[in-house]
Motif scaffolding. Structure first.
Motif, short mmCIF file in Angstrom:
data_model
loop_
_atom_site.label_atom_id
_atom_site.label_comp_id
_atom_site.label_asym_id
_atom_site.label_seq_id
_atom_site.Cartn_x
_atom_site.Cartn_y
_atom_site.Cartn_z
N UNK A 129 0.84 -1.21 0.00
CA UNK A 129 0.00 0.00 0.00
C UNK A 129 0.87 1.25 0.00
N UNK A 130 1.90 1.25 0.83
CA UNK A 130 2.79 2.41 0.89
C UNK A 130 3.50 2.62 -0.45
N UNK A 131 3.98 1.55 -1.03
CA UNK A 131 4.70 1.65 -2.30
C UNK A 131 3.79 2.15 -3.42
N UNK A 132 2.59 1.56 -3.52
CA UNK A 132 1.69 1.93 -4.61
C UNK A 132 1.16 3.35 -4.44
N UNK A 144 -11.47 0.50 3.39
CA UNK A 144 -11.45 -0.95 3.57
C UNK A 144 -10.50 -1.27 4.71
N UNK A 145 -10.32 -2.57 5.01
CA UNK A 145 -9.38 -3.02 6.02
C UNK A 145 -8.16 -3.63 5.33
N UNK A 146 -6.96 -3.38 5.77
CA UNK A 146 -5.80 -4.04 5.16
C UNK A 146 -5.94 -5.57 5.13
N UNK A 147 -6.56 -6.16 6.14
CA UNK A 147 -6.69 -7.62 6.13
C UNK A 147 -7.63 -8.12 5.05
N UNK A 148 -8.48 -7.23 4.48
CA UNK A 148 -9.32 -7.64 3.36
C UNK A 148 -8.49 -8.07 2.16
N UNK A 149 -7.28 -7.49 2.03
CA UNK A 149 -6.40 -7.79 0.91
C UNK A 149 -5.49 -8.98 1.18
N UNK A 150 -5.67 -9.65 2.32
CA UNK A 150 -4.74 -10.70 2.73
C UNK A 150 -4.79 -11.96 1.90
N UNK A 206 -4.48 -5.77 -5.53
CA UNK A 206 -3.64 -4.62 -5.85
C UNK A 206 -3.75 -4.22 -7.33
N UNK A 207 -4.07 -5.17 -8.17
CA UNK A 207 -4.33 -4.82 -9.57
C UNK A 207 -5.57 -3.93 -9.66
#
Length: 344
Positions: A47-50, A293-299, A306-307
């Motif tokens: 998330x930080x990088x994108x 959203x929650x970061x854990x949703x992307x887990x 991320x796409x």
């Protein structure tokens, strides 16, 4: 920047409910949700990088428990008055003794180093998701307990030189127009919190107005359907219009970014189209679009998630160039609008 130019711009706000296991402990054990939880650190890094790549500012609304270096540190910040929920399964304090000692032993309940990484990035905000993932609408808790909870959230962030200025209420349990909820907002104001994420304006997202509907199948189905089909409109906002008499600044949610679902992959395009069209509307009409959203949703399905997110960020970049659409944290947006209001 002149007042006129500021008011001509639309804004994108992205808030993340950063909670790891503290946000789901009452429904899922670590083992039941392990894959999502153990990948949160990777999700934060990406998330930080994108976001840096596309000039996006994020607000990490963070559970106070996560700030602790270790269990001893956490215990030192625990409030004297803890929530007395009628349903004891909502009480996170019962988990502390059985958790690991620090983030290296237990990455599901601590995030000290990752919070420092977010802070040192310099582009983002760290707000609060309350100290203990406090449920303001749960039976049994009191305003005095909430007061101590917020005080603890402020205090545990201070050694990291983090000033808490925004809040996201767990489960979005707040209604600024309800007299019962106003004391909770007054507590936030007392501790220097200047903004919160309100709910969407549609009745299907409003806890209070939809009590008589929420057990109906059609009501349960409307929220997920709204992610793919236009049921409730753009959910973009003119913040000056809705904040005339606010205790603290309300920046309502526009859309929960539902994670990639392999069973619904044929509908992913509809979900993204709905978000991009609403962002475009906000940019063209000088309004605010608030995604969360929650970061854990992307887990799980990390690459696919991320796409999708990069597609959204590319739309932001295009709207930034064509309409001056601006990315802001909750607090930086609040500060901008407060400057315009002082000149009215």
């Amino acid at each position: 920047m002149s007042k006129e130019n500021l008011e001509m711009r639309g804004h994108l706000v992205i808030s993340l409910d950063y909670e790891i296991h503290w946000g789901v402990f009452d429904n899922k054990s670590v083992n039941e949700y392990r894959k999502n939880l153990e990948n949160v650190n990777e999700v934060i890094d990406r998330l930080l990088e994108l976001s840096d790549t596309y000039g996006i500012k994020l607000t990490f609304s963070t559970v106070g428990f996560l700030f602790a270096k270790n269990k001893t540190d956490l215990v030192n910040y625990l409030p004297t008055q803890k929530p007395t929920y009628t349903l004891n399964k909502l009480n996170p304090y019962d988990l502390i003794d059985s958790n690991g000692n620090n983030e290296y032993e237990d990455p599901f309940h601590y995030a000290y180093s990752k919070i420092l990484k977010i802070k040192h990035n310099g582009n983002h905000e760290i707000g609060t998701h309350t100290f203990s993932h406090f449920y303001c609408h749960a039976l049994g808790q009191t305003i005095e307990q909430f007061n101590e909870d917020i005080n603890a959230a402020i205090n545990i962030a201070q050694p990291l030189d983090i000033k808490i200025s925004s809040i996201v209420f767990p489960k979005n349990q707040i209604n600024p127009n309800d007299d019962i909820d106003k004391p909770y907002l007054k507590v936030c104001k007392k501790y220097g919190i200047t903004s919160f994420r309100g709910k969407e304006k549609s009745f299907i997202y409003n806890i209070h107005s939809s009590k008589k509907y929420r057990n109906l199948f059609i009501f349960k189905a409307m929220k997920p359907l709204d992610a793919y089909f236009n049921i409730t409109g753009t959910n973009t906002y003119n913040l000056k219009a809705i904040n005339k008499n606010s205790i603290i600044f309300n920046i309502p949610s526009s859309r929960f970014l539902r994670p990639y679902n392999t069973k619904l992959k044929l509908f992913e395009g509809l979900k993204l189209r709905r978000i991009k069209k609403a962002m475009t509307y906000a940019a063209k009409h000088n309004e605010v679009y608030h995604l969360w959203w929650h970061p854990h949703n992307f887990g799980t399905n990390i690459d696919e998630n991320f796409k999708n997110l990069e597609t959204i960020f590319k739309t932001y970049q295009m709207l930034n160039k064509s309409h001056g659409f601006q990315s802001e944290t909750m607090t930086s947006l609040t500060e901008k609008f407060n400057k315009t209001r002082t000149h009215d």
